[in-house]
Design a protein around this motif. Structure first.
Motif, PDB file in Angstrom:
ATOM      1  N   ILE A   1       0.836  -1.201   0.000  1.00  0.00           N
ATOM      2  CA  ILE A   1       0.000   0.000   0.000  1.00  0.00           C
ATOM      3  C   ILE A   1       0.870   1.251   0.000  1.00  0.00           C
ATOM      4  N   ASP A   2       2.091   1.143   0.509  1.00  0.00           N
ATOM      5  CA  ASP A   2       3.002   2.285   0.521  1.00  0.00           C
ATOM      6  C   ASP A   2       3.526   2.618  -0.870  1.00  0.00           C
ATOM      7  N   ASN A   3       3.336   1.710  -1.831  1.00  0.00           N
ATOM      8  CA  ASN A   3       3.799   1.950  -3.200  1.00  0.00           C
ATOM      9  C   ASN A   3       2.785   2.744  -4.023  1.00  0.00           C
ATOM     10  N   TYR A   4       1.611   2.985  -3.465  1.00  0.00           N
ATOM     11  CA  TYR A   4       0.573   3.730  -4.190  1.00  0.00           C
ATOM     12  C   TYR A   4       0.637   5.200  -3.811  1.00  0.00           C
ATOM     13  N   ASP A   5       0.463   6.061  -4.787  1.00  0.00           N
ATOM     14  CA  ASP A   5       0.407   7.496  -4.551  1.00  0.00           C
ATOM     15  C   ASP A   5      -0.969   7.833  -3.982  1.00  0.00           C
ATOM     16  N   ARG A   6      -1.005   8.221  -2.710  1.00  0.00           N
ATOM     17  CA  ARG A   6      -2.279   8.455  -2.020  1.00  0.00           C
ATOM     18  C   ARG A   6      -3.078   9.604  -2.638  1.00  0.00           C
ATOM     19  N   GLU A   7      -2.411  10.678  -3.030  1.00  0.00           N
ATOM     20  CA  GLU A   7      -3.119  11.807  -3.645  1.00  0.00           C
ATOM     21  C   GLU A   7      -3.798  11.375  -4.943  1.00  0.00           C
TER      22      GLU A   7
ATOM     23  N   MET B   1      -4.756   8.351  -5.671  1.00  0.00           N
ATOM     24  CA  MET B   1      -5.847   7.437  -5.322  1.00  0.00           C
ATOM     25  C   MET B   1      -7.095   8.218  -4.913  1.00  0.00           C
ATOM     26  N   GLU B   2      -6.896   9.331  -4.206  1.00  0.00           N
ATOM     27  CA  GLU B   2      -8.034  10.151  -3.794  1.00  0.00           C
ATOM     28  C   GLU B   2      -8.756  10.747  -4.998  1.00  0.00           C
TER      29      GLU B   2
ATOM     30  N   LYS C   1       4.409   4.540  -6.953  1.00  0.00           N
ATOM     31  CA  LYS C   1       5.623   5.298  -6.694  1.00  0.00           C
ATOM     32  C   LYS C   1       6.804   4.635  -7.393  1.00  0.00           C
TER      33      LYS C   1
END
Length: 77
Positions: free
Chosen positions: A46-52, A54-55, A62
């Motif tokens: 989950i840390d490999n996904y760009d959270r912004e 995803m929102e 990443k």
């Protein structure tokens, strides 16, 4: 970087890359990118996904370990 989203067909209308019922590629691969335990953890972390992103409903990684491998392979040639 973008990837094609259309189906590549032969002159006979058969998909080039998709496997058939035997699960063998119609075009043999020259290089297989190894999926090691470390790579799998990176891909699915989950840390490999760009959270912004995803929102905003987008999936952005990443790190793309497969692309990194391909670039290293091509630079060595």
């Amino acid at each position: 970087m973008t990837y094609p989203v259309f189906l590549s067909l032969s002159e006979d209308g058969e998909p080039f890359i998709d496997t058939d019922h035997t699960r063998k590629n119609k075009i043999p691969l020259d290089v297989a990118i190894p999926i090691t335990g470390e790579n799998a953890k990176t891909i699915f972390s989950i840390d490999n996904y760009d959270r912004e992103a995803m929102e905003k409903g987008k999936i952005v990684f990443k790190r793309d370990v497969e692309l990194e491998y391909a670039v290293r392979y091509l630079l060595k040639r």
